[in-house]
Design an enzyme around this catalytic site. Sequence first.
Site, PDB file in Angstrom:
ATOM      1  N   LYS A  12       0.820  -1.213   0.000  1.00 41.37           N
ATOM      2  CA  LYS A  12       0.000   0.000   0.000  1.00 41.37           C
ATOM      3  C   LYS A  12       0.862   1.275   0.000  1.00 41.37           C
ATOM      4  CE  LYS A  12      -4.061  -1.977   2.363  1.00 41.37           C
ATOM      5  NZ  LYS A  12      -4.916  -1.849   3.579  1.00 41.37           N
ATOM      6  N   TYR A  52     -12.644  -2.061  -3.527  1.00 41.15           N
ATOM      7  CA  TYR A  52     -13.085  -2.208  -2.132  1.00 41.15           C
ATOM      8  C   TYR A  52     -14.610  -2.153  -1.998  1.00 41.15           C
ATOM      9  CZ  TYR A  52      -8.553  -2.062   0.353  1.00 41.15           C
ATOM     10  OH  TYR A  52      -7.312  -2.360   0.894  1.00 41.15           O
ATOM     11  N   PHE A  60     -15.430   3.681   7.102  1.00 37.78           N
ATOM     12  CA  PHE A  60     -14.073   4.018   6.653  1.00 37.78           C
ATOM     13  C   PHE A  60     -13.900   3.937   5.133  1.00 37.78           C
ATOM     14  CE2 PHE A  60     -14.060  -0.487   8.017  1.00 37.78           C
ATOM     15  CZ  PHE A  60     -13.612  -1.132   6.879  1.00 37.78           C
ATOM     16  N   ARG A  88      -2.316 -14.242   4.584  1.00 33.03           N
ATOM     17  CA  ARG A  88      -3.006 -13.570   5.695  1.00 33.03           C
ATOM     18  C   ARG A  88      -2.186 -13.709   6.981  1.00 33.03           C
ATOM     19  NH1 ARG A  88      -7.058 -10.015   4.459  1.00 33.03           N
ATOM     20  NH2 ARG A  88      -7.326 -10.103   6.703  1.00 33.03           N
ATOM     21  N   THR A  94      -5.319  -6.867  10.939  1.00 33.07           N
ATOM     22  CA  THR A  94      -5.631  -5.603  10.254  1.00 33.07           C
ATOM     23  C   THR A  94      -5.066  -4.405  11.014  1.00 33.07           C
ATOM     24  OG1 THR A  94      -7.673  -6.602   9.436  1.00 33.07           O
ATOM     25  CG2 THR A  94      -7.516  -4.198   9.353  1.00 33.07           C
ATOM     26  N   ARG A 105       2.646  -6.479   9.065  1.00 34.70           N
ATOM     27  CA  ARG A 105       1.972  -5.323   9.677  1.00 34.70           C
ATOM     28  C   ARG A 105       2.560  -4.961  11.035  1.00 34.70           C
ATOM     29  NH1 ARG A 105      -4.139  -6.907   7.632  1.00 34.70           N
ATOM     30  NH2 ARG A 105      -4.191  -5.510   5.823  1.00 34.70           N
ATOM     31  N   ASN A 115      -1.772   0.280   6.998  1.00 32.12           N
ATOM     32  CA  ASN A 115      -1.255  -1.001   7.502  1.00 32.12           C
ATOM     33  C   ASN A 115      -0.416  -1.757   6.468  1.00 32.12           C
ATOM     34  OD1 ASN A 115      -3.329  -1.799   5.869  1.00 32.12           O
ATOM     35  ND2 ASN A 115      -4.579  -2.701   7.495  1.00 32.12           N
ATOM     36  N   HIS A 118      -2.207  -5.287   1.600  1.00 36.66           N
ATOM     37  CA  HIS A 118      -3.520  -5.919   1.406  1.00 36.66           C
ATOM     38  C   HIS A 118      -3.290  -7.363   0.994  1.00 36.66           C
ATOM     39  CE1 HIS A 118      -7.547  -6.825  -0.138  1.00 36.66           C
ATOM     40  NE2 HIS A 118      -6.901  -7.433  -1.125  1.00 36.66           N
ATOM     41  N   GLU A 129      -9.779 -10.683  -7.438  1.00 34.81           N
ATOM     42  CA  GLU A 129      -8.832  -9.576  -7.282  1.00 34.81           C
ATOM     43  C   GLU A 129      -7.672  -9.680  -8.270  1.00 34.81           C
ATOM     44  OE1 GLU A 129      -9.747  -8.698  -2.542  1.00 34.81           O
ATOM     45  OE2 GLU A 129      -7.748  -9.377  -3.125  1.00 34.81           O
TER      46      GLU A 129
HETATM   47  N1  UDP Z   1      -9.654  -0.216   7.547  1.00 34.71           N
HETATM   48  C1  UDP Z   1      -9.732   1.020   8.173  1.00 34.71           C
HETATM   49  N2  UDP Z   1     -10.426   1.116   9.345  1.00 34.71           N
HETATM   50  C2  UDP Z   1     -11.035   0.052   9.933  1.00 34.71           C
HETATM   51  C3  UDP Z   1     -10.957  -1.196   9.291  1.00 34.71           C
HETATM   52  C4  UDP Z   1     -10.272  -1.293   8.093  1.00 34.71           C
HETATM   53  O1  UDP Z   1      -9.187   1.990   7.680  1.00 34.71           O
HETATM   54  O2  UDP Z   1     -11.644   0.206  11.012  1.00 34.71           O
HETATM   55  C5  UDP Z   1      -8.930  -0.339   6.286  1.00 34.71           C
HETATM   56  C6  UDP Z   1      -7.576  -1.020   6.442  1.00 34.71           C
HETATM   57  O3  UDP Z   1      -6.659  -0.404   5.557  1.00 34.71           O
HETATM   58  C7  UDP Z   1      -7.875  -2.431   6.001  1.00 34.71           C
HETATM   59  C8  UDP Z   1      -8.901  -2.187   4.885  1.00 34.71           C
HETATM   60  O4  UDP Z   1      -9.690  -1.112   5.378  1.00 34.71           O
HETATM   61  O5  UDP Z   1      -6.706  -3.091   5.548  1.00 34.71           O
HETATM   62  C9  UDP Z   1      -9.799  -3.351   4.554  1.00 34.71           C
HETATM   63  O6  UDP Z   1     -10.409  -3.811   5.755  1.00 34.71           O
HETATM   64  P1  UDP Z   1     -10.502  -5.358   6.066  1.00 34.71           P
HETATM   65  O7  UDP Z   1     -11.410  -5.517   7.222  1.00 34.71           O
HETATM   66  O8  UDP Z   1     -10.830  -6.100   4.816  1.00 34.71           O
HETATM   67  O9  UDP Z   1      -9.018  -5.699   6.576  1.00 34.71           O
HETATM   68  P2  UDP Z   1      -7.849  -6.563   5.888  1.00 34.71           P
HETATM   69  O10 UDP Z   1      -8.500  -7.643   5.083  1.00 34.71           O
HETATM   70  O11 UDP Z   1      -7.046  -5.608   5.044  1.00 34.71           O
HETATM   71  O12 UDP Z   1      -7.050  -7.095   7.045  1.00 34.71           O
HETATM   72 MG    MG Z   2      -9.983  -7.567   3.655  1.00 36.91          MG
END
Ligand code: UDP
Ligand code: MG
Length: 136
Positions: A12, A52, A60, A88, A94, A105, A115, A118, A129
Amino acid sequence: MSNLEQTLSIIKPDAVERNLDLEIKQMFKNNGFVIIKEKKIQIEKSEAEKFYKVHETKPFYNDLCSYLSSGPIVVMILEKKNAVLANRELMGATNPKDAIEGTIRKKFGLSIDKNSVHGSDSLENAKLEIDFFFKD
Ligand code: UDP
Ligand code: MG
C-alpha cells in the site's frame, strides 16, 4: 501439487512511500512465496472504490479509497501452497497494534488504515482480485 494457490497482494502507499517494497517482497520470498506477476501503479479513486466495493457501507470506505489511490502501490500475484491463508498469516492482523511478531503489519504498519499491505481473504476473492488487476 494440490493446494497450490495464487493470491493477490498489494503493498500500500504508506509502505511504497517509505521505500519498503523491496524489503516486503523479500519477506514474501523468504516465506516461500513466488511472485508470479507484479506491477507498480497508481490507481484512480474510482478504481479503488470498485476494488473495495465489499466495504462500501463501512464508515471508513471513503477514506480507504482515497488512501489506496493516494500514491503508488505494488500489486503482485503470489503463489504458494495454501497461499491465501499463508499470506493472511504473514500479513498479520488488520490493526498493526494487534499483529504478532514476525508479521509484515507488526513490522511496518503505522495504523489500522495505513497497515502497509492488502491480501485476499478467500480463494474466490483472490481470483476476482487477480482478474481485477491483471486481466488484459
Ligand atoms: N480499515 C480502516 N479502518 C477500519 C478497518 C479497516 O481503515 O476500522 C482499512 C484497512 O486499511 C484495512 C482495509 O480497510 O486493511 C480493509 O479492511 P478489512 O477488514 O478487509 O481488513 P484486511 O483484510 O485488510 O485485514
Ligand atoms: Mg480484507
